[in-house]
Write a protein that holds these residues in place. Structure first.
Motif, mmCIF file in Angstrom:
data_model
loop_
_atom_site.group_PDB
_atom_site.id
_atom_site.type_symbol
_atom_site.label_atom_id
_atom_site.label_comp_id
_atom_site.label_asym_id
_atom_site.label_seq_id
_atom_site.Cartn_x
_atom_site.Cartn_y
_atom_site.Cartn_z
ATOM 1 N N ASP B 19 0.817 -1.221 0.000
ATOM 2 C CA ASP B 19 0.000 0.000 0.000
ATOM 3 C C ASP B 19 0.849 1.270 0.000
ATOM 4 O O ASP B 19 0.460 2.294 -0.547
ATOM 5 C CB ASP B 19 -0.895 0.040 1.249
ATOM 6 C CG ASP B 19 -1.946 -1.063 1.241
ATOM 7 O OD1 ASP B 19 -1.644 -2.167 0.762
ATOM 8 O OD2 ASP B 19 -3.066 -0.808 1.725
ATOM 9 N N SER B 20 2.032 1.187 0.633
ATOM 10 C CA SER B 20 2.866 2.390 0.788
ATOM 11 C C SER B 20 3.813 2.613 -0.393
ATOM 12 O O SER B 20 4.673 3.490 -0.337
ATOM 13 C CB SER B 20 3.680 2.280 2.086
ATOM 14 O OG SER B 20 4.515 1.135 2.033
ATOM 15 N N LEU B 22 5.557 3.998 -3.457
ATOM 16 C CA LEU B 22 5.570 5.294 -4.138
ATOM 17 C C LEU B 22 5.443 5.079 -5.635
ATOM 18 O O LEU B 22 5.837 4.030 -6.169
ATOM 19 C CB LEU B 22 6.874 6.031 -3.834
ATOM 20 C CG LEU B 22 7.102 6.383 -2.360
ATOM 21 C CD1 LEU B 22 8.551 6.783 -2.124
ATOM 22 C CD2 LEU B 22 6.155 7.495 -1.923
ATOM 23 N N ASP B 41 14.979 11.984 -3.133
ATOM 24 C CA ASP B 41 13.894 11.299 -2.419
ATOM 25 C C ASP B 41 13.204 12.214 -1.409
ATOM 26 O O ASP B 41 12.516 11.751 -0.519
ATOM 27 C CB ASP B 41 14.432 10.034 -1.733
ATOM 28 C CG ASP B 41 13.312 9.055 -1.361
ATOM 29 O OD1 ASP B 41 12.288 9.038 -2.072
ATOM 30 O OD2 ASP B 41 13.466 8.336 -0.361
ATOM 31 N N THR B 42 13.419 13.545 -1.505
ATOM 32 C CA THR B 42 12.800 14.476 -0.559
ATOM 33 C C THR B 42 12.073 15.623 -1.273
ATOM 34 O O THR B 42 11.918 16.709 -0.725
ATOM 35 C CB THR B 42 13.842 15.071 0.404
ATOM 36 O OG1 THR B 42 14.904 15.649 -0.373
ATOM 37 C CG2 THR B 42 14.404 14.026 1.334
ATOM 38 N N CYS B 60 8.419 10.716 -6.643
ATOM 39 C CA CYS B 60 8.881 10.214 -5.333
ATOM 40 C C CYS B 60 7.942 10.669 -4.227
ATOM 41 O O CYS B 60 8.089 10.248 -3.089
ATOM 42 C CB CYS B 60 10.308 10.670 -5.030
ATOM 43 S SG CYS B 60 10.438 12.369 -4.439
ATOM 44 N N THR B 61 6.997 11.568 -4.544
ATOM 45 C CA THR B 61 6.124 12.131 -3.511
ATOM 46 C C THR B 61 4.660 11.954 -3.898
ATOM 47 O O THR B 61 3.820 12.819 -3.680
ATOM 48 C CB THR B 61 6.526 13.605 -3.241
ATOM 49 O OG1 THR B 61 7.936 13.636 -3.055
ATOM 50 C CG2 THR B 61 5.876 14.156 -1.988
ATOM 51 N N VAL B 62 4.381 10.819 -4.532
ATOM 52 C CA VAL B 62 3.018 10.434 -4.881
ATOM 53 C C VAL B 62 2.924 8.939 -4.586
ATOM 54 O O VAL B 62 3.827 8.180 -4.955
ATOM 55 C CB VAL B 62 2.733 10.676 -6.384
ATOM 56 C CG1 VAL B 62 1.318 10.249 -6.727
ATOM 57 C CG2 VAL B 62 2.978 12.130 -6.768
ATOM 58 N N LEU B 63 1.870 8.509 -3.918
ATOM 59 C CA LEU B 63 1.667 7.070 -3.740
ATOM 60 C C LEU B 63 1.155 6.485 -5.054
ATOM 61 O O LEU B 63 0.321 7.096 -5.734
ATOM 62 C CB LEU B 63 0.631 6.807 -2.639
ATOM 63 C CG LEU B 63 1.027 7.205 -1.217
ATOM 64 C CD1 LEU B 63 -0.170 7.020 -0.284
ATOM 65 C CD2 LEU B 63 2.227 6.393 -0.737
ATOM 66 N N ALA B 65 -0.916 4.196 -5.393
ATOM 67 C CA ALA B 65 -2.372 4.016 -5.271
ATOM 68 C C ALA B 65 -3.132 5.302 -5.580
ATOM 69 O O ALA B 65 -4.293 5.263 -5.980
ATOM 70 C CB ALA B 65 -2.715 3.540 -3.860
ATOM 71 N N GLN B 66 -2.478 6.454 -5.395
ATOM 72 C CA GLN B 66 -3.154 7.731 -5.633
ATOM 73 C C GLN B 66 -3.366 8.018 -7.123
ATOM 74 O O GLN B 66 -4.106 8.934 -7.458
ATOM 75 C CB GLN B 66 -2.359 8.883 -5.010
ATOM 76 C CG GLN B 66 -2.399 8.898 -3.484
ATOM 77 C CD GLN B 66 -1.787 10.177 -2.934
ATOM 78 O OE1 GLN B 66 -0.583 10.375 -3.001
ATOM 79 N NE2 GLN B 66 -2.608 11.049 -2.397
ATOM 80 N N GLU B 68 -4.277 5.576 -9.313
ATOM 81 C CA GLU B 68 -5.109 4.496 -9.850
ATOM 82 C C GLU B 68 -5.962 5.023 -11.011
ATOM 83 O O GLU B 68 -6.639 6.051 -10.875
ATOM 84 C CB GLU B 68 -6.025 3.975 -8.729
ATOM 85 C CG GLU B 68 -7.114 3.008 -9.147
ATOM 86 C CD GLU B 68 -6.585 1.618 -9.449
ATOM 87 O OE1 GLU B 68 -5.555 1.230 -8.863
ATOM 88 O OE2 GLU B 68 -7.203 0.921 -10.284
#
Lengths: 271, 160
Positions: B19-20, B22, B41-42, B60-63, B65-66, B68
């Protein structure tokens, strides 16, 4: 990152239910503060509830009270909104000065206002304009909403669904950026309204976004940069870090306030 | 675990991931598309810049799953039919790279900037809009030159 369960609610009401059902739940919107925090293992939520895709959280509209920006609206959409540009151009300019282009495509006003980072831009506009923070359960005046560093009067699980900004007579924003972090070392939002002048400062105060009321009183009597000449900001109230000492920030707040008074209607970014 | 489906470079893809995960991890590790780089990565350096439905983002700052169901474009999918995208061609012509590590992100950012920018574009504006992409070889001069050259040639009408 520590593991978590990703959850995609169907509505704001559904999101609140998921939050309450979670052991130690967190909301995510643009994620541009939260995900770096999680990567640094500074937080370990069990449930990640994604607000970003909810249609109820998107949009900008004119209201009787001014302009309503829904919580999930990204900075780039505020910056490019014809309505915001026409009615409150300083807010559009402020949104366009946050982070960088890619960050502005993801970061949201609701996330920024909920997180209340002491150096974030939006809190100064919300407090300076005396905006109303709207949540899933109530409307909160800006003066009551911000309570300290990363602190607000939100209850556990309360979602910032929007912010309603009244239209002032004029407003100006002047910020000085830390070139490494891109956050403001200090920034002042100076507003003229029928009820008087309001000054909100971000980036500098050790209690978070704040109003130097002695500046407001002086500007009420004489709205000119010179009105601030004999006034000082107390370094005891300032943040201090390797980028800027408290004394430097105190001076910067005054300098930026003078510049925001001198040039109303625009955003000035110094770096 | 979570099944995450999206379109990447025009192809539908679906993978079971944590789930986590990136988005950049999904692209590089689940799909093997290693053209998208991880620099800091920041959320500072922009090496991981990709397009989500045509809009630039730091992956690097988007999941994963977001996004989809969304359409993702990476550096591997920017050129069409075996041809370099005009921004890739301009980086080559203008020598807009040295070590090349930041280049995929610079090109994705530049391509999106030129495609979406309305009105005239000058050097100052390019530097402001590209400040989310860092180059440690200090190659900015030629990067800006490459982006301006594509804008001048196409007036922003290039698909990216």
């Amino acid at each position: 990152m520590y593991p978590f369960i990703y959850r995609r609610p169907k509505s704001i009401a559904d999101a609140v239910k998921l939050f309450e059902a979670g052991e130690d739940a967190s909301y995510i919107s643009g994620g541009h503060t939260l995900l770096p925090t999680l990567k640094a293992r500074l937080a370990a939520p069990t449930d990640m509830i994604d607000l970003a895709a909810l249609p109820e959280m998107k949009g900008i509209e004119e209201t009787d009270g001014g302009i309503l920006i829904r919580g999930g609206t990204v900075h780039a959409d505020v910056a490019s909104s014809p309505l915001v540009q026409a009615k409150l151009p300083v807010l559009a300019g402020l949104a366009g000065s946050i982070g960088d282009r890619h960050v502005r495509h993801r970061g949201t006003i609701g996330g920024s206002v909920a997180n209340n980072d002491p150096a974030a831009d939006y809190p100064s506009a919300v407090l300076g304009l005396n905006a109303t923070v709207i949540t899933d359960r109530r409307r909160i005046a800006a003066d009551d909403y911000f309570t300290g560093l990363y602190e607000t009067c939100r209850e556990n699980g309360e979602i910032v669904t929007g912010v309603e900004f009244p239209i002032p007579l004029s407003a100006g924003y002047a910020k000085f950026r830390n070139l490494a972090s891109r956050y403001s070392l200090a920034a002042t939002f100076v507003v003229r309204t029928e009820a008087g002048v309001r000054v909100a400062v971000t980036g500098a105060y050790n209690r978070g976004v704040s109003r130097p009321t002695h500046f407001e009183q002086a500007l009420d009597a004489d709205f000119s940069p010179e009105a601030l000449d004999t006034l000082e900001i107390d370094p005891e109230d300032m943040l201090s870090d390797p980028a800027a000492t408290a004394a430097y920030r105190a001076n910067l707040v005054k300098t930026l306030a003078r510049r925001a008074v001198a040039r109303q209607g625009v955003v000035q970014t110094f770096k | 675990m979570l099944t995450v489906s999206m379109t990447v470079n025009g192809e539908p893809v679906s993978r079971d991931v944590e789930d986590s995960t990136l988005l950049v991890e999904y692209l590089r590790e689940a799909l093997g598309l290693t053209g998208t780089h991880v620099g800091c990565d920041t959320t500072q350096c922009g090496c991981c810049t990709i397009h989500i439905d045509g809009i630039s983002s730091k992956s690097c700052t988007v999941l994963a799953a977001q996004v989809e169901g969304r359409s993702i474009t990476t550096i591997e999918g920017l050129g069409k039919d075996g041809q370099l995208h005009p921004m890739q061609e301009a980086f080559r012509t203008c020598h807009g790279l040295q070590c090349g590590f930041c280049t995929p992100g610079q090109i994705m950012a530049g391509a999106e900037l030129v495609r979406t920018w309305e009105g005239p574009l000058d050097e100052h504006q390019v530097r402001e809009e590209m400040e989310g992409n860092l180059c440690r070889c200090t190659g900015y001069h030629n990067i800006v030159k490459a982006i301006l050259s594509v804008h001048a040639e196409t007036r922003g009408k290039v698909d990216a």
